[in-house]
Design a protein around this motif. Structure first.
Motif, short mmCIF file in Angstrom:
data_model
loop_
_atom_site.label_atom_id
_atom_site.label_comp_id
_atom_site.label_asym_id
_atom_site.label_seq_id
_atom_site.Cartn_x
_atom_site.Cartn_y
_atom_site.Cartn_z
N SER A 263 -1.55 -2.05 4.22
CA SER A 263 -2.09 -3.34 4.64
C SER A 263 -0.96 -4.25 5.06
CB SER A 263 -2.87 -4.00 3.51
OG SER A 263 -4.00 -3.23 3.14
N TYR B 39 -4.33 -2.89 9.23
CA TYR B 39 -4.27 -1.76 8.34
C TYR B 39 -3.73 -0.53 9.06
CZ TYR B 39 -7.60 -4.73 5.86
OH TYR B 39 -8.22 -5.79 5.24
N GLY C 84 0.77 -1.23 0.00
CA GLY C 84 0.00 0.00 0.00
C GLY C 84 0.80 1.28 0.00
#
Length: 114
Positions: free
Chosen positions: A21, A79, A8
């Protein structure tokens, strides 16, 4: 075998946002307390956020109010939502268990331009 896979990251302008992530192929016990770390060039790795199985969170002062850590236990994924990014957030971001550290993944590079 790779047990922690971060993704990410990318290049973003100051004030922008990214969502990282962490896919964690680790035990449920080890997954109980997870953290996001970052390491900038020439700097020590630092813990920026942590979350336990109950959803309790803690943040480093430098990211408080801007970053949000969350988790999806079914997906065994953690996350990190990063908002209002600053150039000083530039670093490689890693995740790991705070119960028992696993082998570090390759991390995901976050670069914030001014």
């Amino acid at each position: 075998q790779v047990q922690l896979v971060e993704s990410g990251g990318g290049l973003v302008q100051a004030g922008g946002s990214l969502r990282l992530s962490c896919a964690a192929s680790i035990t449920t016990i080890e997954l109980n307390v997870m953290g996001w770390f970052r390491q900038a060039p020439g700097k020590q790795r630092e813990l920026v956020a942590r979350i336990n199985s109950g959803g309790d969170t803690n943040y480093a002062n430098s990211v408080k109010g801007r970053f949000t850590i969350s988790r999806d236990n079914a997906k065994r994924t953690v996350y990190l939502q990063m908002n209002n990014l600053k150039p000083e957030d530039t670093a490689v971001y890693y995740c790991n268990s705070l119960i028992r550290a696993r082998t570090w993944g390759q991390g995901t590079q976050v670069t914030v331009s001014s």
